[in-house]
Design an enzyme around this catalytic site. Structure first.
Site, mmCIF file in Angstrom:
data_model
loop_
_atom_site.group_PDB
_atom_site.id
_atom_site.type_symbol
_atom_site.label_atom_id
_atom_site.label_comp_id
_atom_site.label_asym_id
_atom_site.label_seq_id
_atom_site.Cartn_x
_atom_site.Cartn_y
_atom_site.Cartn_z
ATOM 1 N N ASP A 117 15.297 1.473 10.247
ATOM 2 C CA ASP A 117 14.740 0.753 10.788
ATOM 3 C C ASP A 117 14.114 0.961 11.872
ATOM 4 O O ASP A 117 14.095 1.539 12.512
ATOM 5 C CB ASP A 117 15.533 -0.899 10.721
ATOM 6 C CG ASP A 117 14.946 -2.039 11.082
ATOM 7 O OD1 ASP A 117 14.083 -1.809 11.201
ATOM 8 O OD2 ASP A 117 15.891 -3.254 10.990
ATOM 9 N N ILE A 162 0.752 -1.160 -0.145
ATOM 10 C CA ILE A 162 0.706 -0.323 0.625
ATOM 11 C C ILE A 162 0.991 1.328 -0.195
ATOM 12 O O ILE A 162 0.629 2.077 -0.787
ATOM 13 C CB ILE A 162 -0.852 -0.512 1.055
ATOM 14 C CG1 ILE A 162 -2.252 -1.571 0.800
ATOM 15 C CG2 ILE A 162 -1.370 1.399 1.454
ATOM 16 C CD1 ILE A 162 -2.779 -1.269 2.491
ATOM 17 N N THR A 182 -1.587 -7.755 -0.757
ATOM 18 C CA THR A 182 -0.686 -7.331 -0.143
ATOM 19 C C THR A 182 0.076 -8.780 0.286
ATOM 20 O O THR A 182 -0.780 -9.549 0.448
ATOM 21 C CB THR A 182 -0.001 -6.445 0.355
ATOM 22 O OG1 THR A 182 -0.657 -6.296 1.908
ATOM 23 C CG2 THR A 182 -0.602 -5.111 0.139
ATOM 24 N N ARG A 223 15.970 -2.515 -0.215
ATOM 25 C CA ARG A 223 14.953 -1.865 -0.115
ATOM 26 C C ARG A 223 14.826 -0.913 -0.616
ATOM 27 O O ARG A 223 13.878 -0.469 -1.029
ATOM 28 C CB ARG A 223 13.676 -2.509 0.738
ATOM 29 C CG ARG A 223 13.763 -3.541 1.743
ATOM 30 C CD ARG A 223 12.829 -4.054 2.494
ATOM 31 N NE ARG A 223 11.474 -3.769 2.722
ATOM 32 C CZ ARG A 223 10.572 -4.282 2.442
ATOM 33 N NH1 ARG A 223 10.938 -5.701 1.654
ATOM 34 N NH2 ARG A 223 9.325 -4.206 2.098
ATOM 35 N N ASN A 261 2.568 4.544 7.244
ATOM 36 C CA ASN A 261 1.987 3.313 7.041
ATOM 37 C C ASN A 261 2.999 1.965 6.978
ATOM 38 O O ASN A 261 1.970 1.323 6.753
ATOM 39 C CB ASN A 261 2.486 3.978 5.210
ATOM 40 C CG ASN A 261 2.249 3.191 4.561
ATOM 41 O OD1 ASN A 261 0.903 2.053 3.931
ATOM 42 N ND2 ASN A 261 2.894 2.043 3.595
ATOM 43 N N TYR A 264 -2.052 -7.573 17.594
ATOM 44 C CA TYR A 264 -1.684 -6.489 15.825
ATOM 45 C C TYR A 264 -3.412 -5.856 16.395
ATOM 46 O O TYR A 264 -3.269 -4.403 16.383
ATOM 47 C CB TYR A 264 -2.288 -7.215 14.828
ATOM 48 C CG TYR A 264 -2.582 -6.805 13.959
ATOM 49 C CD1 TYR A 264 -1.646 -5.656 12.803
ATOM 50 C CD2 TYR A 264 -3.706 -7.236 13.306
ATOM 51 C CE1 TYR A 264 -1.469 -5.135 12.295
ATOM 52 C CE2 TYR A 264 -3.390 -5.785 12.182
ATOM 53 C CZ TYR A 264 -2.678 -5.224 11.730
ATOM 54 O OH TYR A 264 -3.098 -4.770 10.281
ATOM 55 N N LYS A 320 -3.444 -1.155 16.570
ATOM 56 C CA LYS A 320 -4.152 -0.734 15.542
ATOM 57 C C LYS A 320 -5.429 0.201 16.434
ATOM 58 O O LYS A 320 -4.863 1.125 15.838
ATOM 59 C CB LYS A 320 -4.509 -1.591 14.048
ATOM 60 C CG LYS A 320 -3.382 -2.479 13.407
ATOM 61 C CD LYS A 320 -3.106 -1.343 12.641
ATOM 62 C CE LYS A 320 -2.169 -1.029 12.520
ATOM 63 N NZ LYS A 320 -0.729 -0.454 11.522
#
Length: 253
Positions: free
Chosen positions: A55, A13, A183, A37, A78, A150, A154
């Site tokens: 990182d 995303i 993804t 990356r 993001n 998780y 969030k």
């Protein structure tokens, strides 16, 4: 034209968001966790203004990232980890991994970077199942549950977005659930395509429509929705800011 930093923009995303913004003529700074990356990110979005490396599992690298990024009109937080961890994992800083990457890193970047005009924090629909326990933010008690950890992180992203909106009334700060996007993080059963997952962030970053210039809100697909009720708790908001300040030694002012 606005200048935008998109964290975690080497794939998924984040990369779609960055590419869309570049295509609209905006100045975009990419972010990747390492040099390899970073090269992938620039190859995928060659017209980006550059890429910063850091990182987010490292507090020192996150601090350096904040300095390297410099001033931006918009920061899109993001970057994040999913809930697939089978056991509680600590970073080299001795902090629980999901909490450090998903919550503490965006807090630290927010506190250290020059104040932008707009802030966007990516969350998940699983924030509705999150629990915000200020006494156990890093899941030191009880049995480990990766998906619950998780979901909790969030929810805390929404709490952070709302806290910043309240403390910085001159900044538009919102949380976005991008949907269940196809993804690596979304997994093989995800239902929604990448452009849909990036659209709301691009809109919030660039639009002057009244619907896009509100603050302290929770969006999914450009719709202003109610968040987990806990996110509106002012005591919880300030408690999270205090906890993050204590861990990092950096106070959001």
């Amino acid at each position: 034209m606005v200048s935008v930093l998109v964290t975690g923009s080497s794939d998924g995303i984040g990369r779609e968001t960055a590419a869309t913004l570049v295509g609209l003529g905006h100045r975009v700074v990419l972010h990747a966790r390492d040099a390899a990356r970073a090269g992938q990110a620039l190859a995928a979005v060659p017209k980006a203004d550059g890429v910063v490396i850091g990182d987010l599992t490292s507090l020192s690298q996150t601090r350096e990232l904040a300095l390297a990024a410099g001033p931006c009109d918009v920061v899109i937080h993001n970057a994040g980890l999913g809930g697939g961890l089978q056991e509680r994992t600590l970073t080299d800083d001795g902090l629980e991994l999901l909490f450090q990457v998903n919550v503490l890193a965006p807090y630290l970047l927010t506190a250290l970077m020059p104040r932008p005009s707009r802030l966007i924090y990516l969350t998940s629909g699983l924030e509705s199942q999150g629990v915000a326990d200020l006494d156990d933010l890093q899941h030191e008690r009880g049995e480990w549950n990766g998906m619950q950890a998780y979901s909790d992180s969030k929810l805390l992203d929404v709490v952070l977005a709302f806290a910043v909106a309240r403390h910085w009334p001159d900044v538009i700060s919102n949380a976005v659930d991008p949907g269940w996007i196809k993804t690596k993080l979304g997994g093989p059963n995800a239902t929604d395509e990448l452009p849909k997952g990036a659209d709301t962030q691009v809109w919030l970053a660039t639009s002057d429509e009244p619907a896009a210039t509100v603050t302290g809100r929770y969006f999914k697909w450009r719709e202003d929705l109610p968040a987990n009720p806990a996110a509106y708790d002012v005591g919880l908001q300030d408690g999270l800011l205090d906890a993050c300040a204590e861990i990092t030694g950096v106070k959001l002012t």
